[in-house]
Design a protein around this motif. Structure first.
Motif, PDB file in Angstrom:
ATOM      1  N   TYR A   1      46.702  26.702 -63.017  1.00 35.69           N
ATOM      2  CA  TYR A   1      47.869  25.888 -62.676  1.00 35.69           C
ATOM      3  C   TYR A   1      48.991  26.010 -63.708  1.00 35.69           C
ATOM      4  CZ  TYR A   1      45.431  23.526 -58.856  1.00 35.69           C
ATOM      5  OH  TYR A   1      44.796  23.242 -57.682  1.00 35.69           O
TER       6      TYR A   1
ATOM      7  N   SER B   1      49.863  17.738 -67.331  1.00 32.93           N
ATOM      8  CA  SER B   1      51.164  17.368 -66.775  1.00 32.93           C
ATOM      9  C   SER B   1      51.756  16.150 -67.483  1.00 32.93           C
ATOM     10  CB  SER B   1      51.037  17.076 -65.276  1.00 32.93           C
ATOM     11  OG  SER B   1      50.532  18.199 -64.579  1.00 32.93           O
TER      12      SER B   1
ATOM     13  N   LYS C   1      51.599  27.883 -63.945  1.00 31.61           N
ATOM     14  CA  LYS C   1      52.957  27.964 -63.395  1.00 31.61           C
ATOM     15  C   LYS C   1      53.390  26.652 -62.728  1.00 31.61           C
ATOM     16  CE  LYS C   1      52.942  32.971 -62.635  1.00 31.61           C
ATOM     17  NZ  LYS C   1      53.093  34.071 -61.619  1.00 31.61           N
ATOM     18  N   ASP C   2      52.440  25.827 -62.349  1.00 37.01           N
ATOM     19  CA  ASP C   2      52.765  24.586 -61.648  1.00 37.01           C
ATOM     20  C   ASP C   2      53.036  23.422 -62.602  1.00 37.01           C
ATOM     21  OD1 ASP C   2      52.074  25.462 -58.769  1.00 37.01           O
ATOM     22  OD2 ASP C   2      50.252  25.951 -59.880  1.00 37.01           O
TER      23      ASP C   2
ATOM     24  N   GLN D   1      46.285  23.723 -52.658  1.00 36.11           N
ATOM     25  CA  GLN D   1      47.554  23.464 -53.345  1.00 36.11           C
ATOM     26  C   GLN D   1      48.317  22.281 -52.756  1.00 36.11           C
ATOM     27  OE1 GLN D   1      48.958  25.541 -56.109  1.00 36.11           O
ATOM     28  NE2 GLN D   1      49.921  23.537 -56.262  1.00 36.11           N
TER      29      GLN D   1
ATOM     30  N   ASN E   1      56.588  21.991 -63.304  1.00 36.51           N
ATOM     31  CA  ASN E   1      57.094  21.210 -62.185  1.00 36.51           C
ATOM     32  C   ASN E   1      56.461  19.817 -62.160  1.00 36.51           C
ATOM     33  OD1 ASN E   1      58.613  20.796 -59.792  1.00 36.51           O
ATOM     34  ND2 ASN E   1      56.813  21.253 -58.546  1.00 36.51           N
ATOM     35  N   TYR E   2      55.127  19.765 -62.400  1.00 38.77           N
ATOM     36  CA  TYR E   2      54.446  18.481 -62.438  1.00 38.77           C
ATOM     37  C   TYR E   2      54.983  17.616 -63.589  1.00 38.77           C
ATOM     38  CZ  TYR E   2      50.973  20.550 -59.250  1.00 38.77           C
ATOM     39  OH  TYR E   2      50.349  21.143 -58.177  1.00 38.77           O
TER      40      TYR E   2
ATOM     41  N   ASP F   1      49.373  18.874 -54.677  1.00 36.65           N
ATOM     42  CA  ASP F   1      50.790  18.504 -54.759  1.00 36.65           C
ATOM     43  C   ASP F   1      51.031  17.111 -54.179  1.00 36.65           C
ATOM     44  OD1 ASP F   1      51.388  20.897 -55.939  1.00 36.65           O
ATOM     45  OD2 ASP F   1      52.270  21.821 -54.156  1.00 36.65           O
TER      46      ASP F   1
END
Length: 255
Positions: free
Chosen positions: A161, A142, A163-164, A50, A167-168, A54
């Motif tokens: 991914y 993203s 949930k990520d 992760q 944010n991305y 990131d």
């Protein structure tokens, strides 16, 4: 199935039983067991990687954490796309976002992420390729402006991914907004920058091969390019249409 032990009569299985094809319900249960085992492994691997994912996304979609100044060409290109949107009265922010994503992150960075052997002297195994494909898919999602509706039947690489990605996406939007706020690059500064890059990499590229590729493109769309140069006021002042026609004529005679 591993070879059965004839003395004890027991059979050893790998992960799950090799179900009889006629027993569909039992087969579904076995497949579910395998999926759950793999999902646990996937989540553990994601947790390990992760921070690296990131850091990669933060570096690419940032003007402040790159370790070096943003290349002038990116600012110049993004401003050009915004100017074209204004010129054609395109006010949909999603269209501008998609143009910028298609010309840099999705055209350049996705290719590098999926093919590290283009940059580094390494061997990419099939397992590494599969893992990088998941990262590349997350990268593409993203950059997308559409919402991805996911359910229990969605591919595991999409769910991994999920949930990520919001944010991305905010990082991508911030990146484009930060570039838009930067001072504009003049044509003179851009020309000087390109001249310096050409000087620095003079011996690394075959300029004649590059020119031939450009010529092939021009001959394919000759009429459209000449018409566009005739309509553009700045191109008319510099007599670019007649200059291009001369180049094409010379190349045709010499070729």
């Amino acid at each position: 199935m591993i070879t059965p032990d004839l003395e004890s009569g027991t059979k050893l299985w790998h992960l799950v039983k090799n179900h009889d094809h006629l027993d569909q319900r039992e087969g579904d249960r076995g497949s579910k067991m395998v999926s759950e085992i793999y999902l646990t492994r996937l989540l553990a691997t994601k947790g390990t990687l992760q921070k690296f994912v990131d850091d990669l996304f933060e570096t690419i979609f940032s003007t402040a954490h790159r370790g070096s100044a943003l290349p002038l060409a990116i600012k110049y290109m993004f401003d050009f796309l915004d100017e074209q949107a204004d010129k054609h009265q395109i006010h949909d922010a999603d269209v501008r976002h998609t143009w910028k994503s298609n010309c840099l992150p999705l055209r350049f960075w996705v290719n590098v992420i999926k093919n590290p052997q283009f940059v580094f002297d390494i061997h990419k195994s099939s397992i590494t390729d599969a893992c990088l494909s998941v990262v590349a898919q997350t990268f593409m999602d993203s950059c997308s402006t559409s919402e991805h509706k996911l359910g229990k039947d969605s591919p595991s690489n999409k769910l991994l991914y999920a949930k990520d990605i919001p944010n991305y996406k905010s990082w991508v939007e911030r990146y484009y907004a930060d570039i838009a706020k930067m001072p504009a690059i003049s044509d003179q500064d851009m020309s000087a920058y390109l001249a310096e890059q050409s000087r620095l990499h003079l011996s690394q590229f075959n300029s004649m091969s590059a020119l031939h590729e450009i010529y092939s493109y021009i001959t394919k769309y000759k009429d459209e390019i000449l018409a566009a140069l005739e309509k553009d006021e700045q191109a008319r002042r510099q007599r670019l249409r007649s200059k291009l026609e001369q180049v094409v004529d010379i190349m045709t005679l010499s070729g």
